[in-house]
Design a protein around this motif. Sequence first.
Motif, PDB file in Angstrom:
ATOM      1  N   VAL A 175      30.706  47.285  52.034  1.00  0.00           N
ATOM      2  CA  VAL A 175      31.374  48.567  52.286  1.00  0.00           C
ATOM      3  C   VAL A 175      31.531  49.345  50.987  1.00  0.00           C
ATOM      4  N   ASN A 176      31.956  48.656  49.953  1.00  0.00           N
ATOM      5  CA  ASN A 176      32.165  49.281  48.644  1.00  0.00           C
ATOM      6  C   ASN A 176      30.858  49.840  48.083  1.00  0.00           C
ATOM      7  N   GLN A 177      29.763  49.112  48.274  1.00  0.00           N
ATOM      8  CA  GLN A 177      28.460  49.537  47.760  1.00  0.00           C
ATOM      9  C   GLN A 177      27.934  50.783  48.463  1.00  0.00           C
ATOM     10  N   HIS A 178      28.486  51.081  49.639  1.00  0.00           N
ATOM     11  CA  HIS A 178      28.072  52.281  50.369  1.00  0.00           C
ATOM     12  C   HIS A 178      28.919  53.499  49.997  1.00  0.00           C
ATOM     13  N   GLY A 179      29.684  53.376  48.925  1.00  0.00           N
ATOM     14  CA  GLY A 179      30.422  54.511  48.397  1.00  0.00           C
ATOM     15  C   GLY A 179      31.706  54.847  49.124  1.00  0.00           C
ATOM     16  N   ILE A 180      32.180  53.921  49.960  1.00  0.00           N
ATOM     17  CA  ILE A 180      33.434  54.142  50.681  1.00  0.00           C
ATOM     18  C   ILE A 180      34.576  53.584  49.829  1.00  0.00           C
ATOM     19  N   LYS A 181      35.440  54.460  49.372  1.00  0.00           N
ATOM     20  CA  LYS A 181      36.449  54.070  48.388  1.00  0.00           C
ATOM     21  C   LYS A 181      37.727  53.524  48.993  1.00  0.00           C
ATOM     22  N   ASP A 182      38.019  53.908  50.229  1.00  0.00           N
ATOM     23  CA  ASP A 182      39.250  53.449  50.883  1.00  0.00           C
ATOM     24  C   ASP A 182      38.886  52.310  51.832  1.00  0.00           C
ATOM     25  N   ILE A 183      39.159  51.086  51.399  1.00  0.00           N
ATOM     26  CA  ILE A 183      38.805  49.897  52.173  1.00  0.00           C
ATOM     27  C   ILE A 183      40.075  49.105  52.441  1.00  0.00           C
ATOM     28  N   ALA A 184      40.430  49.002  53.710  1.00  0.00           N
ATOM     29  CA  ALA A 184      41.681  48.348  54.097  1.00  0.00           C
ATOM     30  C   ALA A 184      41.402  47.113  54.940  1.00  0.00           C
ATOM     31  N   LEU A 185      42.403  46.258  55.036  1.00  0.00           N
ATOM     32  CA  LEU A 185      42.300  45.044  55.843  1.00  0.00           C
ATOM     33  C   LEU A 185      43.657  44.743  56.451  1.00  0.00           C
ATOM     34  N   THR A 186      43.670  44.379  57.732  1.00  0.00           N
ATOM     35  CA  THR A 186      44.903  43.971  58.400  1.00  0.00           C
ATOM     36  C   THR A 186      44.876  42.473  58.619  1.00  0.00           C
ATOM     37  N   SER A 187      45.955  41.795  58.217  1.00  0.00           N
ATOM     38  CA  SER A 187      46.001  40.338  58.294  1.00  0.00           C
ATOM     39  C   SER A 187      47.368  39.858  58.762  1.00  0.00           C
ATOM     40  N   ASN A 188      47.395  38.647  59.317  1.00  0.00           N
ATOM     41  CA  ASN A 188      48.679  38.034  59.666  1.00  0.00           C
ATOM     42  C   ASN A 188      49.301  37.296  58.485  1.00  0.00           C
ATOM     43  N   GLY A 189      48.593  37.258  57.362  1.00  0.00           N
ATOM     44  CA  GLY A 189      49.136  36.646  56.150  1.00  0.00           C
ATOM     45  C   GLY A 189      49.013  35.143  56.073  1.00  0.00           C
ATOM     46  N   ASN A 190      48.394  34.532  57.066  1.00  0.00           N
ATOM     47  CA  ASN A 190      48.267  33.075  57.083  1.00  0.00           C
ATOM     48  C   ASN A 190      46.881  32.669  56.573  1.00  0.00           C
ATOM     49  N   PHE A 191      46.729  32.714  55.254  1.00  0.00           N
ATOM     50  CA  PHE A 191      45.463  32.329  54.635  1.00  0.00           C
ATOM     51  C   PHE A 191      45.750  31.656  53.296  1.00  0.00           C
ATOM     52  N   GLU A 192      44.714  31.108  52.698  1.00  0.00           N
ATOM     53  CA  GLU A 192      44.887  30.341  51.463  1.00  0.00           C
ATOM     54  C   GLU A 192      45.204  31.252  50.276  1.00  0.00           C
ATOM     55  N   PHE A 193      46.000  30.723  49.355  1.00  0.00           N
ATOM     56  CA  PHE A 193      46.311  31.453  48.135  1.00  0.00           C
ATOM     57  C   PHE A 193      45.048  31.575  47.274  1.00  0.00           C
ATOM     58  N   GLY A 194      44.946  32.693  46.589  1.00  0.00           N
ATOM     59  CA  GLY A 194      43.779  32.949  45.747  1.00  0.00           C
ATOM     60  C   GLY A 194      42.788  33.913  46.373  1.00  0.00           C
ATOM     61  N   LEU A 195      42.958  34.232  47.653  1.00  0.00           N
ATOM     62  CA  LEU A 195      42.015  35.117  48.330  1.00  0.00           C
ATOM     63  C   LEU A 195      42.250  36.584  47.987  1.00  0.00           C
ATOM     64  N   ILE A 196      43.502  36.981  47.832  1.00  0.00           N
ATOM     65  CA  ILE A 196      43.802  38.401  47.604  1.00  0.00           C
ATOM     66  C   ILE A 196      43.137  38.935  46.328  1.00  0.00           C
ATOM     67  N   PRO A 197      43.207  38.222  45.197  1.00  0.00           N
ATOM     68  CA  PRO A 197      42.518  38.733  43.994  1.00  0.00           C
ATOM     69  C   PRO A 197      41.009  38.895  44.205  1.00  0.00           C
TER      70      PRO A 197
END
Length: 313
Positions: A85-107
Amino acid sequence: MTLDTRKFEVLRISILSLCNFACVYCAPKEKENLTTHKNPSQFLSPERLKTNLKKLIPHINIKEVHLTGGEPTLHKELIQLIQIVNQHGIKDIALTSNGNFEFGLIPKMKAAGLTRMNFSLDSLSQIEFERISDRKTSISKVLEHILEAKQLGLLVKINSTILRGMNDMEIIDLLQWSGERNIPIRFLEFMKMGPLHKEHPTFFYSANEIRNQIDTKYKFQSYPTASDSTADYYITEEGYIFGLIANHTEPFCDGCNRLRMDSQGKIYGCLSDETSFDLPDNSSQIKKTLEQAMLTKKREFTGSELSMKYIGG
């Protein structure tokens, strides 16, 4: 705004239909074993995303891509999808999550190009959190991820779906928790979608009821809201920002600029219409397909038996 003047500007993509929660308003009593679901059609492939973006971009000025699910963090190629998505020049990239995932993914997501995260948080009570999500998951893990995303500089919002008899008495607590941390929170009316389509009146709690409950503790006034926003925003005297997404009682369909894509690459013009379209290879046919998708948009939200996890929010 009329259908003649409306344009698709936001692309919401359900990159997979699986989730590690079974929330009562989305997949009640559904306990899917993730290891048994290996059908590639349930996961949007990087190749399909790249192909579809290449087809759509000449016809749509995509201002934002929002990755949803299911639970998007379960996708094994999530980082690659964000990069595409980023490579196609779209600057606003969002994600909706329930927050139940492994630490280290957000960075990793931020480094790939993610700019915003919306977290679904329906309760601060461990007992009620488990009741709504139908999972034995620690609420503290979710809260830590919300704070981590904000600390790393992502724009963060909280989404709380309010259900009568479940979490309707937590509205003040949720507002205070988010407000004290300078995180906007949006309270959603329970949408008439999916397995609880017929039971909707039982659990429905209106935006006006939410507003009245907040009014018992906080003084607030209207806050600047974008014309294409799904929420009406307010700010309390303490500076707490909250929004109300009232699909049923305060419809905002006339301003909807969203095009949706499911995990198989099919597109949808409206949450209230199950009609899907394949994107053709011919450029002139793509334009015609998008026009057909636009015509499926309703004047107001009517609901659907299609579960939200298949089409995203």
